[in-house]
Motif scaffolding. Structure first.
Motif, mmCIF file in Angstrom:
data_model
loop_
_atom_site.group_PDB
_atom_site.id
_atom_site.type_symbol
_atom_site.label_atom_id
_atom_site.label_comp_id
_atom_site.label_asym_id
_atom_site.label_seq_id
_atom_site.Cartn_x
_atom_site.Cartn_y
_atom_site.Cartn_z
ATOM 1 N N LEU A 172 0.827 -1.207 0.000
ATOM 2 C CA LEU A 172 0.000 0.000 0.000
ATOM 3 C C LEU A 172 0.862 1.258 0.000
ATOM 4 N N THR A 173 1.961 1.217 0.735
ATOM 5 C CA THR A 173 2.893 2.345 0.723
ATOM 6 C C THR A 173 3.494 2.526 -0.663
ATOM 7 N N SER A 176 0.894 4.015 -3.012
ATOM 8 C CA SER A 176 0.661 5.429 -2.732
ATOM 9 C C SER A 176 1.840 6.289 -3.178
ATOM 10 N N TRP A 177 3.029 5.832 -2.877
ATOM 11 C CA TRP A 177 4.248 6.581 -3.217
ATOM 12 C C TRP A 177 4.368 6.744 -4.725
ATOM 13 N N MET A 213 -7.994 4.770 -4.490
ATOM 14 C CA MET A 213 -6.682 5.379 -4.310
ATOM 15 C C MET A 213 -6.380 6.399 -5.403
#
Length: 289
Positions: A172-173, A176-177, A213
């Motif tokens: 998930l990081t 997102s990044w 997202m």
């Protein structure tokens, strides 16, 4: 406004499988990745290369955007893949495991040297820790690079993580990044694959997560995933109705010189109208597909 090209469903098709390439002509995916990498065994690389180039030049895939995924930089097949793909002139050439801005610039130079037509874009996969740490510079490295594709299986593998429902915190990081880096560069970003083709509920949940997202679409490994991906990443009827209502309410408030515009009891600002117009433009682009 820049032309909108939907990429809700981006389906991998094995390049050495002629039956699969033929079937793809009738699958309602927005884009097809004709694969020369993971799905093609070493002894079938040349056959696969010939197959996908013939598929591209056939002109028989209708509205579907066609990308050829070549083998990664440094492999024995990469240079020949790029040269052949450039000559075939697909909509895009997708390169796995890109890890730096310099690699992007070198790839663009290789496409130009091989005579790739102007319409052939460069797509790059981000799927390693090194790539994630350089996502911003990769995404902004060159205008010919237009799409970033997440390789989530490789990210899990290279970080020693686990595949879990909802995706593990590191993934998930990474998502997102990378999404932030790609949006900062004004490019398109496509979510990774979902591995269990029999788990319809799990796929729907992950596609919905990707849409929430902010991803433009999802890469797929089976035709059964196309329809739910198309639904997940398209504006619903309710979304379109809400966007139209917001724009009408805002225009009315501005015409009456009101300081505040509201719709269904909620305040509307210029940023909401930009989003509403984007939704309507996307819905219009999907009409007739």
């Amino acid at each position: 406004m820049t032309e909108i090209r939907p990429r809700r469903s981006v389906l991998y098709m094995p390049g050495a499988n002629e039956r699969a390439l033929e079937k793809a002509k009738s699958i309602d995916a927005d884009a097809l990745i004709l694969d020369l990498e993971d799905s093609v065994s070493p002894d079938a690389k040349e056959t696969g290369r010939a197959n996908v180039c013939a598929a591209v030049t056939s002109g028989e895939y209708g509205h579907r955007e066609l990308a050829i995924r070549v083998n990664s930089i440094g492999t024995q097949w990469h240079d020949d893949d790029v040269a052949a793909a450039a000559k075939a002139g697909p909509d895009a050439i997708l390169v796995p495991k890109v890890e730096s801005a310099q690699q992007v610039r070198d790839l663009v130079a290789a496409l130009e040297a091989a005579g790739a037509p102007a319409h052939t874009q460069l797509w790059a996969m981000i799927e390693t820790p090194t790539a994630l740490l350089h996502a911003e510079e990769i995404a902004a490295a060159h205008d010919r690079l237009t799409v970033i594709v997440l390789g989530t299986n490789d990210i899990v593998n290279e970080t020693y993580g686990l595949h879990v429902p909802g995706r593990n915190p590191l993934v998930l990081t990474a998502l997102s990044w990378t999404l932030l880096a790609v949006r900062a560069a004004g490019k398109v970003v496509i979510d990774g694959v979902y591995n269990d083709v029999k788990d319809d509920e799990g796929f729907a949940a992950e596609a919905r997560q990707g849409r929430e997202m902010g991803f433009d679409g999802k890469t797929l490994i089976h035709p059964s995933q196309v329809e739910p991906a198309n639904a997940a990443f398209a504006p619903s009827e309710a979304d379109v109705e809400r966007a139209q209502g917001m724009i009408a309410a805002f225009d009315e408030a501005m015409a009456e010189k009101k300081g505040v515009a509201t719709y269904n009891g909620k305040m509307i600002e210029e940023l909401h109208i930009r989003d509403a117009k984007r939704i309507l433009a996307y819905a219009e682009a999907l009409q007739g597909r």
